[in-house]
Write a protein that holds these residues in place. Structure first.
Motif, PDB file in Angstrom:
ATOM      1  N   VAL A  27       0.527  -1.571  -0.029  1.00  9.30           N
ATOM      2  CA  VAL A  27      -0.074   0.192  -0.236  1.00  9.30           C
ATOM      3  C   VAL A  27       0.749   1.182   0.358  1.00  9.30           C
ATOM      4  CG1 VAL A  27      -1.544   1.404   1.446  1.00  9.30           C
ATOM      5  CG2 VAL A  27      -1.682  -1.082   1.644  1.00  9.30           C
ATOM      6  N   MET A  28       0.442   2.396  -0.565  1.00  7.72           N
ATOM      7  CA  MET A  28       1.439   3.490  -1.073  1.00  7.72           C
ATOM      8  C   MET A  28       0.479   4.307  -0.591  1.00  7.72           C
ATOM      9  SD  MET A  28       4.644   2.462  -0.703  1.00  7.72           S
ATOM     10  CE  MET A  28       5.439   3.473  -1.440  1.00  7.72           C
ATOM     11  N   LEU A  29       0.919   5.234  -0.512  1.00 12.31           N
ATOM     12  CA  LEU A  29       0.239   7.131  -0.823  1.00 12.31           C
ATOM     13  C   LEU A  29       0.060   7.335  -2.236  1.00 12.31           C
ATOM     14  CD1 LEU A  29       1.641   8.868   2.214  1.00 12.31           C
ATOM     15  CD2 LEU A  29      -1.138   8.454   1.864  1.00 12.31           C
ATOM     16  N   ASP A  30      -1.186   7.623  -2.131  1.00  8.53           N
ATOM     17  CA  ASP A  30      -1.399   8.765  -3.962  1.00  8.53           C
ATOM     18  C   ASP A  30      -2.157   9.487  -3.570  1.00  8.53           C
ATOM     19  OD1 ASP A  30      -3.690   8.250  -6.476  1.00  8.53           O
ATOM     20  OD2 ASP A  30      -1.332   7.303  -6.725  1.00  8.53           O
ATOM     21  N   GLU A  31      -1.862  10.439  -4.404  1.00  9.13           N
ATOM     22  CA  GLU A  31      -2.363  11.735  -3.909  1.00  9.13           C
ATOM     23  C   GLU A  31      -3.852  12.014  -5.309  1.00  9.13           C
ATOM     24  OE1 GLU A  31       1.069  13.653  -1.180  1.00  9.13           O
ATOM     25  OE2 GLU A  31       0.112  15.342  -3.538  1.00  9.13           O
ATOM     26  N   GLY A  32      -3.187  11.763  -6.399  1.00  6.02           N
ATOM     27  CA  GLY A  32      -4.308  12.411  -7.243  1.00  6.02           C
ATOM     28  C   GLY A  32      -5.319  10.950  -8.242  1.00  6.02           C
ATOM     29  N   THR A  33      -5.477  10.059  -7.774  1.00  4.47           N
ATOM     30  CA  THR A  33      -5.642   9.095  -8.236  1.00  4.47           C
ATOM     31  C   THR A  33      -7.629   9.453  -8.015  1.00  4.47           C
ATOM     32  OG1 THR A  33      -4.516   7.324  -8.251  1.00  4.47           O
ATOM     33  CG2 THR A  33      -6.651   6.994  -8.819  1.00  4.47           C
ATOM     34  N   ALA A  34      -8.291   9.503  -9.117  1.00  6.43           N
ATOM     35  CA  ALA A  34     -10.243   9.669  -8.621  1.00  6.43           C
ATOM     36  C   ALA A  34     -10.527   8.163  -8.591  1.00  6.43           C
ATOM     37  CB  ALA A  34     -10.828  10.609 -10.039  1.00  6.43           C
ATOM     38  N   LEU A  35     -11.263   7.875  -7.499  1.00  7.01           N
ATOM     39  CA  LEU A  35     -11.900   6.592  -7.635  1.00  7.01           C
ATOM     40  C   LEU A  35     -13.322   6.635  -7.505  1.00  7.01           C
ATOM     41  CD1 LEU A  35     -10.995   4.355  -5.657  1.00  7.01           C
ATOM     42  CD2 LEU A  35     -11.699   4.981  -4.151  1.00  7.01           C
ATOM     43  N   GLY A  36     -13.774   5.816  -8.236  1.00  3.75           N
ATOM     44  CA  GLY A  36     -15.417   6.107  -8.933  1.00  3.75           C
ATOM     45  C   GLY A  36     -15.706   6.571  -9.828  1.00  3.75           C
ATOM     46  N   GLU A  37     -14.453   7.003 -11.290  1.00  4.12           N
ATOM     47  CA  GLU A  37     -14.962   7.613 -12.082  1.00  4.12           C
ATOM     48  C   GLU A  37     -16.061   6.510 -13.227  1.00  4.12           C
ATOM     49  OE1 GLU A  37     -10.153   9.440 -13.019  1.00  4.12           O
ATOM     50  OE2 GLU A  37     -11.096   6.975 -14.012  1.00  4.12           O
ATOM     51  N   SER A  38     -16.459   5.285 -12.919  1.00  3.51           N
ATOM     52  CA  SER A  38     -17.358   4.808 -13.576  1.00  3.51           C
ATOM     53  C   SER A  38     -18.638   4.899 -13.345  1.00  3.51           C
ATOM     54  CB  SER A  38     -16.591   2.966 -13.445  1.00  3.51           C
ATOM     55  OG  SER A  38     -16.960   2.777 -11.935  1.00  3.51           O
ATOM     56  N   GLY A  39     -18.866   5.470 -12.094  1.00  2.00           N
ATOM     57  CA  GLY A  39     -19.819   5.748 -11.323  1.00  2.00           C
ATOM     58  C   GLY A  39     -20.168   4.973  -9.714  1.00  2.00           C
ATOM     59  N   GLY A  40     -19.243   4.639  -9.246  1.00  2.00           N
ATOM     60  CA  GLY A  40     -19.447   3.680  -7.644  1.00  2.00           C
ATOM     61  C   GLY A  40     -19.843   2.040  -8.384  1.00  2.00           C
ATOM     62  N   SER A  41     -19.965   1.939  -9.814  1.00  2.00           N
ATOM     63  CA  SER A  41     -20.529   0.666  -9.181  1.00  2.00           C
ATOM     64  C   SER A  41     -20.242  -0.017  -9.480  1.00  2.00           C
ATOM     65  CB  SER A  41     -21.258  -0.270 -11.038  1.00  2.00           C
ATOM     66  OG  SER A  41     -20.069   0.099 -12.297  1.00  2.00           O
ATOM     67  N   ASP A  42     -18.370  -0.191  -9.370  1.00  2.00           N
ATOM     68  CA  ASP A  42     -17.665  -1.434  -9.367  1.00  2.00           C
ATOM     69  C   ASP A  42     -16.778  -1.464  -7.997  1.00  2.00           C
ATOM     70  OD1 ASP A  42     -14.236   0.375 -10.769  1.00  2.00           O
ATOM     71  OD2 ASP A  42     -16.152   1.126  -9.929  1.00  2.00           O
ATOM     72  N   LEU A  43     -17.175  -0.180  -6.645  1.00  2.00           N
ATOM     73  CA  LEU A  43     -16.869  -0.023  -5.423  1.00  2.00           C
ATOM     74  C   LEU A  43     -17.396  -0.587  -4.508  1.00  2.00           C
ATOM     75  CD1 LEU A  43     -15.607   3.658  -6.435  1.00  2.00           C
ATOM     76  CD2 LEU A  43     -14.587   1.506  -6.708  1.00  2.00           C
ATOM     77  N   VAL A  44     -16.775  -1.185  -3.120  1.00  2.00           N
ATOM     78  CA  VAL A  44     -17.856  -2.067  -2.433  1.00  2.00           C
ATOM     79  C   VAL A  44     -16.664  -0.714  -1.071  1.00  2.00           C
ATOM     80  CG1 VAL A  44     -18.189  -4.216  -2.851  1.00  2.00           C
ATOM     81  CG2 VAL A  44     -15.967  -3.678  -2.132  1.00  2.00           C
ATOM     82  N   TRP A  45     -17.830  -0.197   0.088  1.00  2.69           N
ATOM     83  CA  TRP A  45     -17.165  -0.651   1.324  1.00  2.69           C
ATOM     84  C   TRP A  45     -17.240  -0.168   2.219  1.00  2.69           C
ATOM     85  CZ3 TRP A  45     -21.024   0.755   4.336  1.00  2.69           C
ATOM     86  CH2 TRP A  45     -22.227   1.358   3.720  1.00  2.69           C
ATOM     87  N   GLY A  46     -16.810   0.185   3.288  1.00  2.00           N
ATOM     88  CA  GLY A  46     -17.366  -0.703   4.541  1.00  2.00           C
ATOM     89  C   GLY A  46     -17.226   0.158   5.882  1.00  2.00           C
ATOM     90  N   ARG A  47     -17.464   0.581   6.327  1.00  2.00           N
ATOM     91  CA  ARG A  47     -17.375   1.765   7.731  1.00  2.00           C
ATOM     92  C   ARG A  47     -17.967   1.148   8.918  1.00  2.00           C
ATOM     93  NH1 ARG A  47     -22.080   4.229   5.460  1.00  2.00           N
ATOM     94  NH2 ARG A  47     -20.852   5.167   3.675  1.00  2.00           N
ATOM     95  N   VAL A  48     -17.293   2.031   9.766  1.00  2.00           N
ATOM     96  CA  VAL A  48     -17.190   1.581  11.676  1.00  2.00           C
ATOM     97  C   VAL A  48     -17.524   2.807  12.265  1.00  2.00           C
ATOM     98  CG1 VAL A  48     -15.774   0.634  13.285  1.00  2.00           C
ATOM     99  CG2 VAL A  48     -15.326  -0.312  11.093  1.00  2.00           C
TER     100      VAL A  48
END
Lengths: 150, 128
Positions: A27-48
């Motif tokens: 895992v490396m820090l990244d400052e410029g990559t946009a997550l969810g450019e496809s609208g989020g359909s290819d993403l999953v999330w966890g929340r605590v």
């Protein structure tokens, strides 16, 4: 006083240690990559949710492709897992990194408790005071960790 | 053959714990899984249990309440309990120690950390 750069550093450290220990991925820090450019359909999330002074919760968003790969690695099997298993993975990763983050603070946030993690699909909206840590896993997959502040 | 109950609401966490336990000397053990403290108690009552490994934050009965019920049970009191958790503030940890928990490990765990904890629970003279 918990300064934001310090919180981000500890958040990154917790994420890195969690994924490297559990899934042997870098895992490396990244400052410029946009997550969810496809609208989020290819993403999953966890929340605590965090019950602590100044901190409300943490959320991890990862590409489905990455969570499938990490899960398959952790299960060390050749069979594809059910979607529920992949969601369980992102929930457990979020749970572990959040706890690690709180322990890394060394008591600076006071006493704390974590709730049972929540999970889902898509790209959640971010509201309220928060910090965002963008990272790249194995130089390929962008991920995002959000720390929600009081 | 040792019987080990693993309690965690995450299937991944249970799998990970089992792998670590198998690697660190319990490869021949019988592993029984539970998704919360209530299930863990039921599993422990089904047959003599040599070790309980449990998370703290779980639905229904959490790890701390599970420990309280074990200590209060004449039948289950004495079963070594290893807590593996992502959470656990000092107040919870203090109560767990007062209840006699065998060890408290913070996630993410790894085989060397588990091995060290097991060595304290199962001394060499007793073996795994």
């Amino acid at each position: 006083m918990l300064e934001e750069p310090y919180l981000l550093e500890q958040l990154y450290n917790a994420l890195r240690e969690t994924i490297e220990t559990m899934a042997f991925a870098e895992v490396m820090l990244d400052e410029g990559t946009a997550l969810g450019e496809s609208g989020g359909s290819d993403l999953v999330w966890g929340r605590v949710a965090i019950k602590a002074d100044l901190l409300q919760g943490a959320e991890l968003v990862v590409p489905v492709e990455l969570i499938e790969s990490l899960t398959d690695t952790m299960y060390a099997g050749d069979e594809r897992q059910a979607q529920e298993v992949y969601l369980d993975t992102v929930a457990e990763l979020t749970n572990t990194l959040t706890g690690k983050f709180m322990l890394n603070l060394g008591g600076k946030a006071g006493s704390f408790m974590l709730a049972v993690p929540d999970k889902g699909c898509g790209l959640p909206d971010i509201s309220g005071r928060h910090l965002v840590c963008h990272c790249m896993v194995d130089e390929t997959h962008p991920i995002r960790v959000v720390l929600f502040l009081e | 053959m040792k019987r080990v109950v693993i309690a965690d609401d995450s299937a991944l966490a249970r799998m990970f714990l089992r792998r670590c336990l198998e690697i660190t000397g319990l490869s021949e053990a019988l592993f029984v899984e539970a998704a919360n403290g209530e299930e863990a108690l039921e599993r422990m009552k089904e047959a003599p249990t040599d070790l309980l490994v449990t998370d703290l934050t779980m639905p229904k009965v959490d790890g701390l309440e599970l420990m309280r019920r074990i200590v209060a049970s004449p039948r289950l009191n004495g079963v070594p309990v290893l807590v593996v958790t992502s959470a656990g503030n000092e107040v919870q940890r203090d109560e767990l120690r007062q209840l006699g928990v065998a060890g408290i490990l913070s996630k993410p765990i790894s085989p060397p950390i588990v091995a060290e904890a097991l060595s304290l629970i199962f001394p060499l003279s007793e073996g795994l």
